[in-house]
Design a protein around this motif. Structure first.
Motif, PDB file in Angstrom:
ATOM      1  N   UNK A 258       9.742  -1.820 -25.752  1.00  0.00           N
ATOM      2  CA  UNK A 258       9.730  -3.211 -25.299  1.00  0.00           C
ATOM      3  C   UNK A 258      10.209  -4.124 -26.409  1.00  0.00           C
ATOM      4  N   UNK A 259      11.125  -5.036 -26.050  1.00  0.00           N
ATOM      5  CA  UNK A 259      11.715  -5.966 -27.011  1.00  0.00           C
ATOM      6  C   UNK A 259      11.116  -7.346 -26.831  1.00  0.00           C
ATOM      7  N   UNK A 260      10.466  -7.834 -27.878  1.00  0.00           N
ATOM      8  CA  UNK A 260       9.920  -9.190 -27.920  1.00  0.00           C
ATOM      9  C   UNK A 260      11.027 -10.094 -28.443  1.00  0.00           C
ATOM     10  N   UNK A 261      11.626 -10.886 -27.555  1.00  0.00           N
ATOM     11  CA  UNK A 261      12.775 -11.688 -27.958  1.00  0.00           C
ATOM     12  C   UNK A 261      12.437 -12.731 -29.025  1.00  0.00           C
ATOM     13  N   UNK A 262      11.393 -13.553 -28.833  1.00  0.00           N
ATOM     14  CA  UNK A 262      11.126 -14.553 -29.874  1.00  0.00           C
ATOM     15  C   UNK A 262      10.827 -13.946 -31.242  1.00  0.00           C
ATOM     16  N   UNK A 263      10.140 -12.794 -31.271  1.00  0.00           N
ATOM     17  CA  UNK A 263       9.807 -12.167 -32.546  1.00  0.00           C
ATOM     18  C   UNK A 263      10.913 -11.253 -33.061  1.00  0.00           C
ATOM     19  N   UNK A 264      11.872 -10.918 -32.199  1.00  0.00           N
ATOM     20  CA  UNK A 264      12.952  -9.978 -32.541  1.00  0.00           C
ATOM     21  C   UNK A 264      12.382  -8.637 -33.011  1.00  0.00           C
ATOM     22  N   UNK A 265      11.410  -8.115 -32.245  1.00  0.00           N
ATOM     23  CA  UNK A 265      10.743  -6.862 -32.585  1.00  0.00           C
ATOM     24  C   UNK A 265      10.662  -5.947 -31.374  1.00  0.00           C
ATOM     25  N   UNK A 266      10.743  -4.641 -31.633  1.00  0.00           N
ATOM     26  CA  UNK A 266      10.515  -3.629 -30.613  1.00  0.00           C
ATOM     27  C   UNK A 266       9.159  -2.974 -30.829  1.00  0.00           C
ATOM     28  N   UNK A 267       8.544  -2.535 -29.738  1.00  0.00           N
ATOM     29  CA  UNK A 267       7.345  -1.715 -29.843  1.00  0.00           C
ATOM     30  C   UNK A 267       7.447  -0.575 -28.833  1.00  0.00           C
ATOM     31  N   UNK A 268       6.807   0.547 -29.171  1.00  0.00           N
ATOM     32  CA  UNK A 268       6.791   1.707 -28.291  1.00  0.00           C
ATOM     33  C   UNK A 268       5.546   1.670 -27.410  1.00  0.00           C
TER      34      UNK A 268
END
Length: 317
Positions: A258-268
């Protein structure tokens, strides 16, 4: 307003600070009622609490309809002809279906609107660029059709915008990295284009992750997709784009990122129970429903439906 300026690949300030993140896996999956017919290389869109499965790699034309609350299936009016790798989006109480491959691997420019109240298909203004295996997403009342491939499977980079109210097309900035079988979603007022492959070759998967800003008609680079893959399903919950499953030329994937757009981070997140590709996903009441798809690379198919609760509780039935 969308301008026809050429795409400018920029690095937006907020997107430079962050890098991909691999958090511990969370969430829980549960099974649901299988589709009444097996499908793959479909388009899936949701409307009024129902998910619609359109097209099929093996030529089926029945419109499969899944009631998300009741966990039951029905059928609607068949699509006008066999199509696969088509694209779909919903707005104004209608489903819109764009392009796809017909007659084998001929890219179509056809556009159809489906009215579930009358169960009828209506032709609409054709796309300027015939294509298949791209992405379609609704943004500010218009549907953006991004990337994909033409006849012969060569990539197209064009980004075209359909206005359902006027039945007309416009242009927007081209996709910086042309590719097909990519995930395209709208989140936080922007468009995210993740993953995909080069010229239809699943041995050439990409981690490209690019964000379109309609205010400036520009694309920017974002944190790359952690697992290079194509043929994924995707959906949006909150401010995250979920990229699910997919394939390479060797295997299918069960990764969920999942890509958090505002944070520019992915998580599994918890892995997809049935690794597959060529399927679709929709959101309903905080959960993501994945529908049909192929459990093996290439042209296999299934009726599998599996549901993700990102907060970790299995869906109640």
């Amino acid at each position: 307003m969308i301008r026809s300026a050429l795409a400018r690949l920029i690095l937006a300030g907020p997107l430079m600070a962050a890098v991909p993140s691999a958090a511990h896996e969370v969430g829980a999956w549960a099974g649901a009622s299988s589709a009444p017919a097996e499908r793959s290389e479909v388009a899936v869109a949701a409307l009024d609490g129902k998910a619609y499965v359109i097209g099929d790699y093996n030529g089926a034309t029945d419109l499969l309809i899944y009631d998300l609350a009741a966990d039951t299936w029905s059928k609607g009016a068949a699509f006008p002809y066999p199509v696969h790798h088509t694209m779909a989006a919903e707005t104004g109480g209608r489903l819109y279906v764009f392009g796809g491959y017909v007659n084998g691997w001929e890219a179509s420019d056809k556009v159809w609107a489906y009215d579930p109240k009358t169960e009828t298909w209506e032709p609409r203004a054709p796309m300027p660029t015939p294509r298949a295996a791209g992405g379609a997403t609704l943004l500010d009342g218009r549907i953006h059709v991004v990337g994909g491939s033409g006849s012969g499977r060569g990539n197209v980079r064009s980004h075209e915008v359909y206005d359902p109210a006027r039945d007309s097309w416009g242009k927007a900035a081209d996709l910086p990295t042309p590719r097909d079988h990519l995930a395209v979603q709208t989140v936080e007022g922007r468009i995210v284009a993740s993953g995909g492959r080069i010229d239809g070759d699943s041995g050439r998967n990409l981690t490209a992750n690019q964000v379109y800003d309609p205010a400036n008609d520009t694309w920017s680079e974002a944190a790359p997709l952690p697992t290079a893959r194509s043929g994924t399903a995707s959906a949006v919950l909150g401010r995250e784009v979920f990229v699910i499953g997919g394939e390479s030329n060797r295997r299918t994937y069960d990764e969920v990122e999942a890509f958090d757009l505002p944070a520019n981070l992915w998580r599994a997140l918890a892995r997809l129970p049935t690794a597959r590709h060529g399927f679709g996903a929709v959101t309903y009441k905080g959960r993501i429903y994945t529908l049909t798809g192929s459990p093996r690379p290439g042209g296999d198919r299934s009726g599998t439906v599996e549901v993700l609760d990102p907060n970790g509780a299995a869906p109640a039935r």
